[in-house]
Design a protein around this motif. Structure first.
Motif, mmCIF file in Angstrom:
data_model
loop_
_atom_site.group_PDB
_atom_site.id
_atom_site.type_symbol
_atom_site.label_atom_id
_atom_site.label_comp_id
_atom_site.label_asym_id
_atom_site.label_seq_id
_atom_site.Cartn_x
_atom_site.Cartn_y
_atom_site.Cartn_z
ATOM 1 N N PHE A 96 0.650 -1.364 0.092
ATOM 2 C CA PHE A 96 -0.050 -0.018 0.109
ATOM 3 C C PHE A 96 0.971 1.355 -0.120
ATOM 4 O O PHE A 96 0.259 2.347 -0.642
ATOM 5 C CB PHE A 96 -0.801 -0.009 1.174
ATOM 6 C CG PHE A 96 -1.882 -0.930 1.396
ATOM 7 C CD1 PHE A 96 -2.427 -1.805 0.203
ATOM 8 C CD2 PHE A 96 -2.451 -1.318 2.536
ATOM 9 C CE1 PHE A 96 -3.292 -2.645 0.281
ATOM 10 C CE2 PHE A 96 -3.519 -2.323 2.646
ATOM 11 C CZ PHE A 96 -3.845 -3.020 1.462
ATOM 12 N N TRP A 97 2.024 1.213 0.511
ATOM 13 C CA TRP A 97 2.882 2.298 0.917
ATOM 14 C C TRP A 97 3.275 3.139 -0.536
ATOM 15 O O TRP A 97 3.694 3.952 -0.644
ATOM 16 C CB TRP A 97 3.947 2.026 1.789
ATOM 17 C CG TRP A 97 4.796 1.077 1.226
ATOM 18 C CD1 TRP A 97 4.767 -0.370 1.214
ATOM 19 C CD2 TRP A 97 6.021 1.082 0.629
ATOM 20 N NE1 TRP A 97 6.008 -1.109 0.813
ATOM 21 C CE2 TRP A 97 6.668 -0.151 0.088
ATOM 22 C CE3 TRP A 97 6.777 2.375 -0.088
ATOM 23 C CZ2 TRP A 97 7.902 -0.238 -0.699
ATOM 24 C CZ3 TRP A 97 7.988 2.184 -0.745
ATOM 25 C CH2 TRP A 97 8.659 1.033 -0.837
ATOM 26 N N LEU A 98 3.449 2.129 -1.597
ATOM 27 C CA LEU A 98 3.652 2.437 -3.037
ATOM 28 C C LEU A 98 2.787 3.568 -3.509
ATOM 29 O O LEU A 98 3.187 4.108 -4.514
ATOM 30 C CB LEU A 98 3.810 1.398 -3.826
ATOM 31 C CG LEU A 98 4.948 0.345 -3.501
ATOM 32 C CD1 LEU A 98 4.804 -0.913 -4.592
ATOM 33 C CD2 LEU A 98 6.460 1.046 -3.704
ATOM 34 N N VAL A 112 -4.614 -0.757 -5.395
ATOM 35 C CA VAL A 112 -4.744 -0.807 -4.022
ATOM 36 C C VAL A 112 -5.362 -2.304 -3.706
ATOM 37 O O VAL A 112 -4.960 -2.933 -2.915
ATOM 38 C CB VAL A 112 -5.019 0.415 -3.357
ATOM 39 C CG1 VAL A 112 -5.333 -0.100 -1.892
ATOM 40 C CG2 VAL A 112 -3.860 1.470 -3.392
ATOM 41 N N GLU A 113 -6.513 -2.483 -4.260
ATOM 42 C CA GLU A 113 -7.358 -3.536 -4.204
ATOM 43 C C GLU A 113 -6.493 -4.870 -4.571
ATOM 44 O O GLU A 113 -6.532 -5.843 -3.839
ATOM 45 C CB GLU A 113 -8.585 -3.511 -5.016
ATOM 46 C CG GLU A 113 -9.626 -4.582 -4.640
ATOM 47 C CD GLU A 113 -11.083 -4.341 -5.353
ATOM 48 O OE1 GLU A 113 -11.836 -3.420 -4.712
ATOM 49 O OE2 GLU A 113 -11.168 -4.839 -6.425
ATOM 50 N N ASN A 114 -5.586 -4.935 -5.581
ATOM 51 C CA ASN A 114 -5.169 -5.943 -6.105
ATOM 52 C C ASN A 114 -3.818 -6.189 -5.078
ATOM 53 O O ASN A 114 -3.451 -7.314 -4.941
ATOM 54 C CB ASN A 114 -4.286 -5.668 -7.347
ATOM 55 C CG ASN A 114 -5.378 -5.653 -8.694
ATOM 56 O OD1 ASN A 114 -6.406 -6.202 -8.449
ATOM 57 N ND2 ASN A 114 -5.247 -4.920 -9.687
ATOM 58 N N ALA A 115 -3.074 -5.031 -4.637
ATOM 59 C CA ALA A 115 -2.351 -5.274 -3.432
ATOM 60 C C ALA A 115 -2.737 -5.808 -2.380
ATOM 61 O O ALA A 115 -2.027 -6.491 -1.733
ATOM 62 C CB ALA A 115 -1.609 -3.998 -3.214
ATOM 63 N N ALA A 116 -4.170 -5.577 -2.053
ATOM 64 C CA ALA A 116 -4.579 -6.233 -0.759
ATOM 65 C C ALA A 116 -4.838 -7.828 -1.030
ATOM 66 O O ALA A 116 -4.563 -8.619 -0.225
ATOM 67 C CB ALA A 116 -5.884 -5.543 -0.377
ATOM 68 N N ALA A 117 -5.550 -8.226 -2.361
ATOM 69 C CA ALA A 117 -5.363 -9.292 -2.607
ATOM 70 C C ALA A 117 -4.099 -10.065 -2.619
ATOM 71 O O ALA A 117 -4.088 -11.326 -2.078
ATOM 72 C CB ALA A 117 -6.193 -9.513 -4.131
ATOM 73 N N GLU A 118 -2.880 -9.360 -3.077
ATOM 74 C CA GLU A 118 -1.933 -10.142 -3.069
ATOM 75 C C GLU A 118 -1.210 -10.244 -1.822
ATOM 76 O O GLU A 118 -0.652 -11.322 -1.366
ATOM 77 C CB GLU A 118 -0.645 -9.105 -3.804
ATOM 78 C CG GLU A 118 0.519 -9.858 -3.726
ATOM 79 C CD GLU A 118 1.482 -8.359 -4.330
ATOM 80 O OE1 GLU A 118 2.018 -8.768 -5.285
ATOM 81 O OE2 GLU A 118 1.372 -7.282 -3.819
#
Length: 162
Positions: A96-98, A112-118
């Motif tokens: 998320f920090w990116l 961000v949603e994809n980062a959460a799923a990852e």
């Protein structure tokens, strides 16, 4: 042959301070012991509350405004050094920090949603459950609300963008 049961120490969040800590269960003699969590909640809190190391092709926010040819410092990619101990290149936490310099647009929300799923994918694999990740812009400008839910549990985080 004995069976091994893996348990997770339970992590709780203080609603006033927003800080996570181990949960202690009172034992009745003035002492307590660390609570055991048999749900995915503690793992989800760690995944959403920890920085994941940036991939080599990720653009680091501090370098967006740096002069051309500038490289990040030793710790510019953040993350947990213990990732080298995890199996098959697995990584702990989220990226998320990116997006702290991201725009308030649909592309940032989806990223961000994809980062959460990852971030929660290894937890889903380990527990053999399905985990849903979603992100939605909040009422405050630049505030993205991220929620992951599994079974009857949900964990939320906020991502501050520009």
């Amino acid at each position: 042959m004995p069976t091994t049961t893996f348990c997770t120490m339970q992590i709780g969040i203080n609603a006033l301070t927003g800080v996570c800590d181990l949960m202690i269960v009172p034992t009745g003699n003035g002492r307590g012991r660390i609570a055991v969590d048999r749900t995915p909640v503690s793992s989800l809190l760690i995944a959403l509350g920890s920085d994941r190391r940036a991939d080599t092709d990720d653009v680091i926010p501090e370098l967006l405004t740096a002069p051309a040819g500038t490289e990040g410092g030793l710790f510019s990619r953040r993350g947990w050094p213990g990732d080298v101990l995890l199996p098959d290149g697995q990584r702990l936490g989220n990226r998320f920090w990116l997006y702290e310099r991201g725009k308030q647009d649909e592309t940032t929300r989806q990223d961000v949603e994809n980062a959460a799923a990852e971030a929660v994918e290894p937890i889903a694999d380990y527990h053999g459950i399905e985990i849903d990740a979603s992100a939605a812009w909040g009422t405050q400008r630049g505030l993205l609300n991220v929620t992951v839910s599994a079974q009857d549990y949900g964990v939320s985080a906020q991502v501050q963008t520009l």
